[in-house]
Design a protein around this motif. Sequence first.
Motif, PDB file in Angstrom:
ATOM      1  N   ALA A  54     -61.466   3.865  36.684  1.00  0.00           N
ATOM      2  CA  ALA A  54     -62.151   2.779  36.512  1.00  0.00           C
ATOM      3  C   ALA A  54     -61.659   1.566  35.527  1.00  0.00           C
ATOM      4  N   VAL A  55     -60.922   2.215  34.670  1.00  0.00           N
ATOM      5  CA  VAL A  55     -60.488   1.201  33.843  1.00  0.00           C
ATOM      6  C   VAL A  55     -59.244   0.534  34.341  1.00  0.00           C
ATOM      7  N   MET A  56     -58.480   1.072  35.017  1.00  0.00           N
ATOM      8  CA  MET A  56     -57.381   0.540  35.868  1.00  0.00           C
ATOM      9  C   MET A  56     -57.754  -0.512  36.940  1.00  0.00           C
ATOM     10  N   ASP A  57     -58.902  -0.451  37.429  1.00  0.00           N
ATOM     11  CA  ASP A  57     -59.404  -1.228  38.455  1.00  0.00           C
ATOM     12  C   ASP A  57     -59.994  -2.441  37.599  1.00  0.00           C
ATOM     13  N   GLN A  96     -59.074  -8.060  35.943  1.00  0.00           N
ATOM     14  CA  GLN A  96     -58.813  -9.094  34.773  1.00  0.00           C
ATOM     15  C   GLN A  96     -57.408  -9.650  34.561  1.00  0.00           C
ATOM     16  N   GLY A  97     -56.591  -9.545  35.705  1.00  0.00           N
ATOM     17  CA  GLY A  97     -55.231  -9.973  35.695  1.00  0.00           C
ATOM     18  C   GLY A  97     -54.207  -9.252  34.838  1.00  0.00           C
ATOM     19  N   PHE A  98     -54.392  -7.949  34.378  1.00  0.00           N
ATOM     20  CA  PHE A  98     -53.616  -7.564  33.273  1.00  0.00           C
ATOM     21  C   PHE A  98     -52.160  -7.206  33.817  1.00  0.00           C
ATOM     22  N   SER A  99     -51.226  -7.707  33.254  1.00  0.00           N
ATOM     23  CA  SER A  99     -49.867  -7.569  33.450  1.00  0.00           C
ATOM     24  C   SER A  99     -49.366  -6.040  33.560  1.00  0.00           C
ATOM     25  N   LEU A 100     -50.015  -5.376  32.478  1.00  0.00           N
ATOM     26  CA  LEU A 100     -49.739  -3.873  32.461  1.00  0.00           C
ATOM     27  C   LEU A 100     -50.833  -3.034  32.563  1.00  0.00           C
ATOM     28  N   VAL A 101     -51.010  -2.397  33.846  1.00  0.00           N
ATOM     29  CA  VAL A 101     -52.456  -1.666  34.066  1.00  0.00           C
ATOM     30  C   VAL A 101     -52.075  -0.377  34.008  1.00  0.00           C
ATOM     31  N   ASP A 102     -52.674   0.273  32.647  1.00  0.00           N
ATOM     32  CA  ASP A 102     -52.364   1.602  32.528  1.00  0.00           C
ATOM     33  C   ASP A 102     -53.720   2.631  32.239  1.00  0.00           C
ATOM     34  N   GLY A 103     -54.810   1.843  32.310  1.00  0.00           N
ATOM     35  CA  GLY A 103     -55.976   2.695  32.139  1.00  0.00           C
ATOM     36  C   GLY A 103     -56.535   3.162  30.910  1.00  0.00           C
ATOM     37  N   LEU A 104     -55.743   2.587  30.066  1.00  0.00           N
ATOM     38  CA  LEU A 104     -56.127   2.950  28.519  1.00  0.00           C
ATOM     39  C   LEU A 104     -56.912   1.910  27.957  1.00  0.00           C
ATOM     40  N   VAL A 105     -57.624   2.162  26.933  1.00  0.00           N
ATOM     41  CA  VAL A 105     -58.670   1.246  26.628  1.00  0.00           C
ATOM     42  C   VAL A 105     -58.311   0.925  25.025  1.00  0.00           C
ATOM     43  N   GLY A 106     -57.770   0.045  24.820  1.00  0.00           N
ATOM     44  CA  GLY A 106     -57.449  -0.188  23.343  1.00  0.00           C
ATOM     45  C   GLY A 106     -58.021  -1.661  23.091  1.00  0.00           C
ATOM     46  N   ALA A 107     -57.495  -2.267  22.011  1.00  0.00           N
ATOM     47  CA  ALA A 107     -58.036  -3.398  21.373  1.00  0.00           C
ATOM     48  C   ALA A 107     -58.129  -4.656  22.330  1.00  0.00           C
ATOM     49  N   LYS A 108     -57.178  -4.547  23.299  1.00  0.00           N
ATOM     50  CA  LYS A 108     -57.185  -5.658  24.338  1.00  0.00           C
ATOM     51  C   LYS A 108     -58.365  -5.484  25.464  1.00  0.00           C
ATOM     52  N   THR A 109     -58.362  -4.364  25.916  1.00  0.00           N
ATOM     53  CA  THR A 109     -59.295  -3.833  27.159  1.00  0.00           C
ATOM     54  C   THR A 109     -60.896  -4.124  26.694  1.00  0.00           C
ATOM     55  N   TRP A 110     -60.988  -3.422  25.537  1.00  0.00           N
ATOM     56  CA  TRP A 110     -62.320  -3.134  24.987  1.00  0.00           C
ATOM     57  C   TRP A 110     -63.268  -4.651  24.848  1.00  0.00           C
ATOM     58  N   PRO A 111     -62.912  -5.614  24.437  1.00  0.00           N
ATOM     59  CA  PRO A 111     -63.504  -6.862  24.058  1.00  0.00           C
ATOM     60  C   PRO A 111     -63.876  -7.504  25.597  1.00  0.00           C
ATOM     61  N   ASP A 122     -71.437  -6.802  14.350  1.00  0.00           N
ATOM     62  CA  ASP A 122     -71.269  -6.607  15.496  1.00  0.00           C
ATOM     63  C   ASP A 122     -71.155  -5.552  16.455  1.00  0.00           C
ATOM     64  N   PRO A 123     -72.125  -5.196  17.147  1.00  0.00           N
ATOM     65  CA  PRO A 123     -72.475  -3.818  17.726  1.00  0.00           C
ATOM     66  C   PRO A 123     -71.270  -3.687  19.001  1.00  0.00           C
ATOM     67  N   ASN A 124     -70.634  -4.598  19.189  1.00  0.00           N
ATOM     68  CA  ASN A 124     -69.456  -4.515  20.402  1.00  0.00           C
ATOM     69  C   ASN A 124     -67.985  -4.319  19.574  1.00  0.00           C
ATOM     70  N   ALA A 125     -67.822  -4.219  18.147  1.00  0.00           N
ATOM     71  CA  ALA A 125     -66.611  -4.124  17.622  1.00  0.00           C
ATOM     72  C   ALA A 125     -66.013  -3.026  18.281  1.00  0.00           C
ATOM     73  N   PHE A 126     -64.573  -2.953  18.211  1.00  0.00           N
ATOM     74  CA  PHE A 126     -63.854  -2.022  18.714  1.00  0.00           C
ATOM     75  C   PHE A 126     -64.032  -0.661  17.728  1.00  0.00           C
ATOM     76  N   PRO A 127     -64.248   0.200  18.324  1.00  0.00           N
ATOM     77  CA  PRO A 127     -64.635   1.348  17.154  1.00  0.00           C
ATOM     78  C   PRO A 127     -63.584   2.199  16.556  1.00  0.00           C
ATOM     79  N   LEU A 128     -62.341   2.225  17.104  1.00  0.00           N
ATOM     80  CA  LEU A 128     -61.107   2.582  16.505  1.00  0.00           C
ATOM     81  C   LEU A 128     -60.291   2.099  15.715  1.00  0.00           C
ATOM     82  N   PRO A 129     -59.479   2.859  14.868  1.00  0.00           N
ATOM     83  CA  PRO A 129     -58.567   2.176  14.034  1.00  0.00           C
ATOM     84  C   PRO A 129     -57.563   1.501  14.715  1.00  0.00           C
ATOM     85  N   GLY A 130     -56.630   0.466  13.932  1.00  0.00           N
ATOM     86  CA  GLY A 130     -55.592  -0.282  14.461  1.00  0.00           C
ATOM     87  C   GLY A 130     -54.603   0.605  15.304  1.00  0.00           C
TER      88      GLY A 130
END
Length: 267
Positions: A149-152, A157-172, A91-99
Amino acid sequence: MNQFGLVHASSAAAVPADAVVKLGLMHGGGGMDSHVACTIDGVNAESRGNPGGVIFGSVVRGGTTYWARAWNDRIFHDFWYLPGPIVGQLDPNAFPLPGGYYYGWYSGPEQSISGRAGESSAWIDGLARVQERLKVPVTRIYDAATNKAVMDFQRAQGFSLVDGLVGAKTWPLLFAAGGGDSGEENELAISEDRLKEIIFECLAVYVGPGLSDIKDVRQQLTGARNDHEGYPGFLQGGNRTVYDLMAAVGEKSGVPGCSDTAKGRAG
């Protein structure tokens, strides 16, 4: 299993034959008596004191050929591996960072990957993809433009927590259907130069400065973890940094040219 997905084995015999990466370590107290070897798909690389540096396959120095030992050479006594085999579709779009890791500010914890702390180039490639996807300058550094840009995107996307961080929820969501590569099956083809880079990055985890990243080293030397904190030093050293403390000891011992830089400094 550690944060890189490597599994500890009780012995060389306990390492599965189909493991993708096999590591052998010798803990000998540092210097020439500490070694690490890595074997990926039959290709050996080793970090060693003699002749020094990392050997990929073999190297000629001073007219002598040195060969990298395999991971299961008899000098090694600590063994790790990355489970295999590699099968099916990649999967070329798999999240590249560890859990638990995410793309974020340099001032964050160890899990915050910013591009400023000597992180793996493969991880920073992911940050560059985020920037490209969000149409902000591809600096390969987590910066204010990326954060905004991530916060926007998260708001949209209707996130309840808008922090601008790209983790396993934002990435996909960023790389959902139509948001990235095709997802077609990929062959595991790789050039020799890229294989060297991957091996060296893997070895760097074990032979880097004190097994630390840049923030760790800064804290150990100056007492401050982040660059905006200055150089507070350590209380037990009279609020001196390690360098200042060495200079103070030199002055007290009569070493010419040494001076205690903390003299006259406010406590």
